[in-house]
Each structure stands twice: as C-alpha cells, then as structure tokens.
Design a protein around this motif. Structure first.
Motif, PDB file in Angstrom:
ATOM      1  N   GLY A   1       0.817  -1.193   0.000  1.00 25.38           N
ATOM      2  CA  GLY A   1       0.000   0.000   0.000  1.00 25.38           C
ATOM      3  C   GLY A   1       0.857   1.252   0.000  1.00 25.38           C
ATOM      4  O   GLY A   1       0.833   2.031   0.957  1.00 25.38           O
TER       5      GLY A   1
ATOM      6  N   THR B   1      -7.963   1.164  -2.731  1.00 24.19           N
ATOM      7  CA  THR B   1      -8.100   1.108  -1.288  1.00 24.19           C
ATOM      8  C   THR B   1      -6.793   0.620  -0.691  1.00 24.19           C
ATOM      9  O   THR B   1      -6.068  -0.165  -1.324  1.00 24.19           O
ATOM     10  CB  THR B   1      -9.261   0.182  -0.857  1.00 24.19           C
TER      11      THR B   1
ATOM     12  N   ILE C   1      -5.254  -1.258   2.746  1.00 23.86           N
ATOM     13  CA  ILE C   1      -5.639  -2.012   3.932  1.00 23.86           C
ATOM     14  C   ILE C   1      -4.952  -1.412   5.171  1.00 23.86           C
ATOM     15  O   ILE C   1      -3.766  -1.083   5.144  1.00 23.86           O
ATOM     16  CB  ILE C   1      -5.260  -3.495   3.777  1.00 23.86           C
TER      17      ILE C   1
ATOM     18  N   THR D   1      -2.391   1.768   5.599  1.00 30.25           N
ATOM     19  CA  THR D   1      -2.137   2.327   4.259  1.00 30.25           C
ATOM     20  C   THR D   1      -3.370   3.032   3.696  1.00 30.25           C
ATOM     21  O   THR D   1      -3.327   3.583   2.592  1.00 30.25           O
ATOM     22  CB  THR D   1      -1.699   1.222   3.281  1.00 30.25           C
ATOM     23  N   HIS D   2      -4.455   3.020   4.446  1.00 31.35           N
ATOM     24  CA  HIS D   2      -5.748   3.524   4.009  1.00 31.35           C
ATOM     25  C   HIS D   2      -5.682   4.978   3.533  1.00 31.35           C
ATOM     26  O   HIS D   2      -6.047   5.289   2.392  1.00 31.35           O
ATOM     27  CB  HIS D   2      -6.713   3.383   5.192  1.00 31.35           C
TER      28      HIS D   2
ATOM     29  N   ALA E   1      -5.665   6.657  -0.321  1.00 27.24           N
ATOM     30  CA  ALA E   1      -6.804   7.515  -0.680  1.00 27.24           C
ATOM     31  C   ALA E   1      -6.319   8.848  -1.234  1.00 27.24           C
ATOM     32  O   ALA E   1      -6.820   9.327  -2.265  1.00 27.24           O
ATOM     33  CB  ALA E   1      -7.702   7.724   0.524  1.00 27.24           C
TER      34      ALA E   1
ATOM     35  N   VAL F   1     -13.651   2.630   0.646  1.00 25.02           N
ATOM     36  CA  VAL F   1     -13.385   2.676   2.079  1.00 25.02           C
ATOM     37  C   VAL F   1     -14.342   1.706   2.767  1.00 25.02           C
ATOM     38  O   VAL F   1     -15.272   1.195   2.157  1.00 25.02           O
ATOM     39  CB  VAL F   1     -13.570   4.104   2.652  1.00 25.02           C
TER      40      VAL F   1
ATOM     41  N   ASP G   1     -11.793  -3.153   4.981  1.00 24.93           N
ATOM     42  CA  ASP G   1     -10.397  -2.830   4.711  1.00 24.93           C
ATOM     43  C   ASP G   1      -9.680  -2.165   5.882  1.00 24.93           C
ATOM     44  O   ASP G   1      -8.451  -2.221   5.962  1.00 24.93           O
ATOM     45  CB  ASP G   1     -10.311  -1.894   3.495  1.00 24.93           C
ATOM     46  N   ASN G   2     -10.418  -1.509   6.760  1.00 23.64           N
ATOM     47  CA  ASN G   2      -9.781  -0.686   7.786  1.00 23.64           C
ATOM     48  C   ASN G   2     -10.687  -0.593   9.005  1.00 23.64           C
ATOM     49  O   ASN G   2     -11.827  -0.140   8.901  1.00 23.64           O
ATOM     50  CB  ASN G   2      -9.514   0.717   7.216  1.00 23.64           C
TER      51      ASN G   2
ATOM     52  N   LEU H   1     -15.892   6.467   7.957  1.00 23.14           N
ATOM     53  CA  LEU H   1     -14.895   6.335   6.896  1.00 23.14           C
ATOM     54  C   LEU H   1     -15.386   6.984   5.602  1.00 23.14           C
ATOM     55  O   LEU H   1     -14.608   7.625   4.877  1.00 23.14           O
ATOM     56  CB  LEU H   1     -14.571   4.865   6.671  1.00 23.14           C
TER      57      LEU H   1
END
Length: 276
Positions: free
Chosen positions: A182, A204, A206, A209-210, A214, A226, A230-231, A246
């Motif tokens: 990511g 996206t 995970i 790294t979100h 983005a 989002v 994933d997060n 999110l």
C-alpha cells in the motif's frame, strides 16, 4: 481529472469476526442501516459480503437475493456483490452469486496469497465469471491485488471483449499481506500498466495504508473504496464505530481536492450499470 469521486463502501468483508468487532454490520438490518447512513455520507456504491445467523461468511443464494432486494428498496446505491466470498468458498458457489441479480460484481484477476491463506482465482474461473457476467448483464469491477493481475485483466478483455455496459472499472486493493504494498509507488506502477480499455479506477489501502492510498488516488484521478472490510481504525487508538465515519472522511477529502462525491446516478453512468 474526473470532476467528481465515486466512493465505494465495503462495510463487512469476510475476515473480521463479529465477536472481535461488534459494530461490524453482519445482519441484514445492520447492513441496510449501514447502507442508508453511508449513502447520506457520500457513498454511491456498496460492496457486499454477507454472513449467516452465526455471523460467519456465507454465499447462501436466498440470503444474497434478499440482501440485493433490501438494499435496492432502501437506497439508490449501486449494489455490488462480492464473488470472492471467503478464501474457503468453492469456485462453483462463487459463480452462482450472479444469480442474485446485483448491479455489479467483483472479479479478482488472479490468485494471491492472503495473509496465511490463499485467495484462489485460476484463469479458467475468471474467464467463466467474465462471460457469465456479460450474459447476465452484471457489470464487473476488476479487483487487482498485484501487477500480474493487471496483465490478466488485459488477457480477459482481449479474449472476451468489453464487459457488459462497455466500461472497464478496476479497483486496486493494496496492502494485503501477499499482494502489492500500500504505497504510492506501487499504485503509480499499477495505474501506469492498466490496459487502454480501462475507463475508471479506484483504490483502497488495507489498515494503516488507508489514508495515503486515498490521497494518492484522488491526486491521480482515481476513485475511492473505504469501509470496515479494509480498515478497522479511524486513527491510532480509535476503532471505527460505524462505516459512515470512513465514508464521511473520504467525502471530505474528495471535497478538499475539488472532486466531490458523486451521486449514485452518476456512478451508474460511469460504470455502465443497467436500469432495473
């Protein structure tokens, strides 16, 4: 640069246990409530995994049909069903997901190590799913976990032509242990390798790294996915309490970048979704 941003919410996934994250939406009422709140926050598409009565991942055909119907009745969101299920689901059961009649489905373009598991997507299965989606007028979203899968997408298009709707939308899933990292350089490499037929893409990251993914996706003209699939953390020490947190943050970031969240109607046009 697109004028607006498609925000996809992936609220549940197949990996997190309800016992570990009670706020994870796993029942149909919880999923509908989540969809309504995320639509108000700026989401235009919902990527759906379902669970059974024990909150375990499921591909039960009746539950899938009921979920699609309930989400359509309650929202204007584009309804996308996961054909990945969990890493333990058999390929034939994953093909039958399309029988539930979603607007869209995920189509992962290759096998990838998924933490300690293996997410199996052999090319013959991918090819069958691609053709079946064409025949059943379901728009695929091509999920890409590494650069080899970008090449596999090109192979599918060369072999079978454009998907139903005539558009090619992909989603880079980065940061999975075993897939592409990511990082901004990895995302740049993936986008640079996309086939010419691709009309839009999202990304996206995970876990942690979100946010970097983005921000990079928005800067590069991409769209966003989002959600709690994933997060699970909104910030250090602050677990996500609801998926709309999110979505709201993604919508605010998109607004700051002067690419506000698009409507579901605009998403349908972007993706080539049929009228239902």
């Amino acid at each position: 640069m697109p004028a607006s941003t498609l925000i996809t919410v992936a609220p549940t996934g197949a990996e997190t246990a309800k016992a570990d994250m009670p706020q994870l939406p796993t029942t149909l009422p919880e999923l509908v409530e989540t969809a309504l709140r995320c639509e108000r926050a700026g989401a235009a598409l919902i990527h759906v995994h379902i669970r059974d009565e024990q909150h375990r991942p499921s591909l039960d055909p009746t539950r899938l049909r009921d979920t699609v119907q309930a989400l359509r009745e309650a929202t204007d969101l584009v309804v996308q069903l996961s054909t990945g299920g969990s890493v333990h689901d058999p390929l034939e059961a994953r093909l039958r997901v399309l029988d539930a009649g979603p607007d869209s489905c995920s189509l992962t373009c290759g096998t990838v190590n998924f933490g300690d598991e293996v997410f199996t997507n052999p090319y013959p299965f991918m090819s069958r799913l691609y053709v079946q989606a064409q025949e059943q007028q379901v728009v695929p979203e091509f999920e890409l976990f590494d650069l080899g899968q970008v090449a596999a997408l090109g192979r599918l298009i060369d072999q079978h032509g454009l998907p139903f709707g005539g558009r090619v939308h992909v989603d880079f899933v980065t940061g999975v242990p075993g897939g592409m990292p990511g990082t901004v350089p990895a995302l740049v490499a993936g986008v640079s390798a996309l086939p010419a037929e691709v009309t839009s893409w999202s990304a996206t990251g995970i876990g942690r790294t979100h946010l970097p993914i983005a921000a990079a996706a928005l800067a590069m003209g991409g769209h966003l996915r989002v959600g709690m699939e994933d997060n699970l953390m909104l910030a250090r020490g602050r677990p996500v309490q609801h998926n709309d947190e999110l979505v709201s943050r993604a919508a605010a970031l998109a607004q700051t970048m002067q690419r506000p969240a698009m409507s579901s109607a605009d998403a349908r046009e972007l993706l080539g979704i049929r009228e239902v």
